[in-house]
Design an enzyme around this catalytic site. Structure first.
Site, PDB file in Angstrom:
ATOM      1  CG  HIS A 141      -8.155  -1.409  -1.758  1.00  0.00           C
ATOM      2  ND1 HIS A 141      -7.412  -1.500  -2.809  1.00  0.00           N
ATOM      3  CD2 HIS A 141      -9.249  -1.270  -2.202  1.00  0.00           C
ATOM      4  CE1 HIS A 141      -8.198  -1.506  -3.936  1.00  0.00           C
ATOM      5  NE2 HIS A 141      -9.346  -1.492  -3.537  1.00  0.00           N
TER       6      HIS A 141
ATOM      7  CD  GLU B  91      -2.785  -1.508   0.152  1.00  0.00           C
ATOM      8  OE1 GLU B  91      -2.979  -0.399  -0.587  1.00  0.00           O
ATOM      9  OE2 GLU B  91      -3.113  -2.591  -0.100  1.00  0.00           O
TER      10      GLU B  91
END
Length: 616
Positions: free
Chosen positions: A207, A68
């Protein structure tokens, strides 16, 4: 003879899935799992790379990674989280997860997407602490990511900023694999979330780095299951899976199953037991398997593979032996798919004819008496003819083909070349020679010609360099190119003859070269032919190995011509090996020398233009 020798931060497996057996993709592909896998000489497990062909997927360690970040570009964005799962043989054997302080605030839209806020990473370690630990975790493994260029670019950029060497792990991207086996009818796109839903992954990507890595593991195994029926079952298949080969070619890969992994020669054999193609490699198994992947793009080879019913291998002790055996097998079988089959009877030589008034001739046997000069061999008659023309440009040797009497006839008349000053006119009596003919005695002409062929090519180089300069000055560039080709042909043939001559004349040469494992590679050469080769391992007595090699070496009959007792290209291979770094002569009957002023003076490390310029 003698030879000169020259902290573990692996994160612990995560508690969630360590040791859990994942969907049976790898078990389906390879049948049974092999554990603990390959080891080095000390017994330490080692990981094979993508360049080592023939490794079942069950024997490969994959580290599936996801990042990320604060943005989409590694140039102006930082990493906020690294998550990775290590799998091997269908089992999770470790996990890695860490938040990372990017050194900048996390943008609001990134925080909404990932749930990672600036406050969460404020107390997290920086990338300079996290990256070394991750690289240790992934050491020796194949890195896998969904849209790998994105994740790997961030990792490499961070390593560059830290002056940390990138370890060079092989990288596998699951996106192009999915494009190969997942159609638009099954899924509208190849995003991770879409594929995870299609394959019913045990983890839904959200995510966050570790969750997305776990989902990618399930997707990867599902893709492996789909690719297995296509013949994609080994590590090297993944490297070419996105550049597919025809199914009938890939399914014939079983022909390479029993190939040895060391140096040797391989032969593709057709349905009538005919040899279709002969090749050599330092790793026969690796090379043969490559013919059944997309790495092989030659249409002739694809045609050959479709005809082949088997592949035979001839293991060899050394690379030199393999190359020599390849040459001999090509000469013996003349395989139709070898681009240029090597036949000694097609070689050509330039020598002086055995007549009262010798002339230059192009012959195929290279026959010459002791001390007689020859040039060659040449791979074509046209190349040999160019060398003849080069010699004729510097020496006024006769060019007519008729046999001349020792005493010229009173009625004989000179030819036009004599009138042009390009022939010494031995066919006529001295008083009948044209005034323009060279005054040199023909015996002196022949002696000078022989010196140019055997020892000193400088008269030829000087004459042709002068002619090339004149052509260029007159802008006759085609003529200059013709003379350049003649000079190149002569120098190549003369240097080859001078290079091979001492080896061809030696009844026996014994030489040794150090191996990478502190042993010795031993070669016995007789009259230019490789009589035997052997390897003396580290710790063994090299002199005893030499004695053994000489005792079992092939008996070679001395050649009756200027050529070696084998194919000339075999002697070329031997000479190249003898000239390689580290070679030591153990025994030789004759000195292995070339003329100081010989043709090699002009060809080693110099272009024809440099030779012409220096001569001019």
């Amino acid at each position: 003879m003698h030879a000169q020798r020259s902290n573990d931060l692996r994160p612990a497996p995560g508690p969630r899935d360590a040791g859990k057996r994942l969907p049976g993709a790898l078990r389906t592909v390879s049948g049974t799992l092999r554990s603990p896998g390959p080891v080095d000489m000390s017994g330490t497990p080692v990981q094979l790379g993508l360049d080592e062909l023939g490794t079942p997927l069950s024997d490969v360690t994959f580290v599936v990674v996801d990042l990320e970040t604060t943005g989409g570009s590694s140039k102006d964005s930082g990493i906020t989280e690294i998550g990775a799962v290590k799998v091997r043989g269908g089992e999770v054997i470790g996990e890695f997860q860490s938040l990372v302080n990017p050194g900048v605030p996390v943008p609001a839209f990134i925080a909404r997407l990932t749930g990672i806020t600036t406050l969460m990473v404020a107390s997290a370690p920086g990338i300079e602490l996290v990256l070394p630990s991750f690289l240790e975790f992934a050491r020796g493994a194949v890195l896998v990511a969904h849209n790998a260029p994105f994740d790997i670019s961030f990792l490499k950029a961070a390593a560059r900023r830290m002056d940390l060497a990138w370890p060079g792990n092989q990288v596998l991207d699951t996106v192009p694999l999915a494009r190969r086996v997942v159609t638009r009818d099954e899924a509208p796109n190849h995003k991770l979330g879409t594929l995870a839903a299609l394959f019913r992954a045990t983890v839904t990507p959200d995510h966050r780095a570790l969750s997305d890595a776990r989902a990618t593991v399930d997707v990867m195994h599902a893709l492996f299951d789909r690719m297995a029926p296509l013949g994609i079952t080994h590590l090297e298949d993944l490297a070419t899976a996105t550049d597919p080969v025809p199914d009938d070619i890939r399914k014939r890969r079983h022909l390479a199953d029993d190939m040895p992994s060391g140096p040797g020669v391989y032969m593709f054999v057709g349905p009538a037991d005919e040899v279709l193609y002969v090749g050599t490699s330092k790793n026969v198994r690796t090379r043969v398997r490559s013919y059944f992947t997309a790495a092989e793009k030659r249409s002739r080879m694809t045609e050959m593979i479709r005809l082949a019913v088997s592949v035979r291998a001839v293991p060899c002790a050394t690379d030199l032996e393999a190359r020599v055996r390849e040459l001999r097998l090509i000469t013996e079988h003349a395989p139709r798919y070898n681009r240029r089959s090597k036949h000694p009877e097609r070689m050509h030589w330039v020598r002086l004819s055995a007549e009262a008034y010798p002339r230059l001739t192009v012959v195929r046997d290279g026959a010459a008496g002791p001390g007689e000069a020859v040039v060659g061999p040449f791979v074509s008659r046209s190349r040999a003819t160019e060398a003849v023309e080069a010699l004729q440009s510097a020496h006024q040797v006769r060019q007519c083909t008729k046999k001349l009497p020792a005493v010229p006839s009173a009625s004989a008349s000179a030819c036009v070349l004599a009138e042009m000053g390009r022939c010494s006119a031995p066919c006529v009596r001295p008083e009948a020679r044209p005034a323009t003919a060279p005054a040199d005695d023909y015996a002196d002409v022949v002696a000078g010609l022989a010196r140019s062929m055997a020892h000193d090519p400088s008269p030829v180089v000087t004459a042709l360099a002068r002619r090339i300069a004149e052509h260029v000055e007159q802008q006759r560039f085609e003529d200059a190119g013709t003379d350049r080709d003649r000079l190149e042909a002569f120098l190549a043939g003369a240097s080859r003859a001078q290079r091979l001559a001492p080896v061809v004349a030696s009844p026996q040469i014994v030489a040794a070269r150090p191996t990478e494992t502190a042993g010795w590679e031993i070669v016995v050469v007789r009259y230019g032919r490789l009589a035997t080769t052997a390897v003396c391992k580290h710790g063994q007595d090299p002199l005893a190995a030499v004695a053994s090699a000489v005792a079992v070496a092939e008996h070679v009959v001395p050649p009756t011509s200027a050529g070696p007792a084998c194919h000339p290209e075999e002697t070329d291979l031997v000479v190249a090996w003898l000239r390689s770094p580290g070679v030591r002569l153990v025994e030789t009957d004759l000195p292995l020398t070339c003329p100081v002023s010989g043709a090699e003076k002009y060809v080693v490390g110099r272009s024809t233009a440099e030779v012409v310029s220096a001569a001019g």
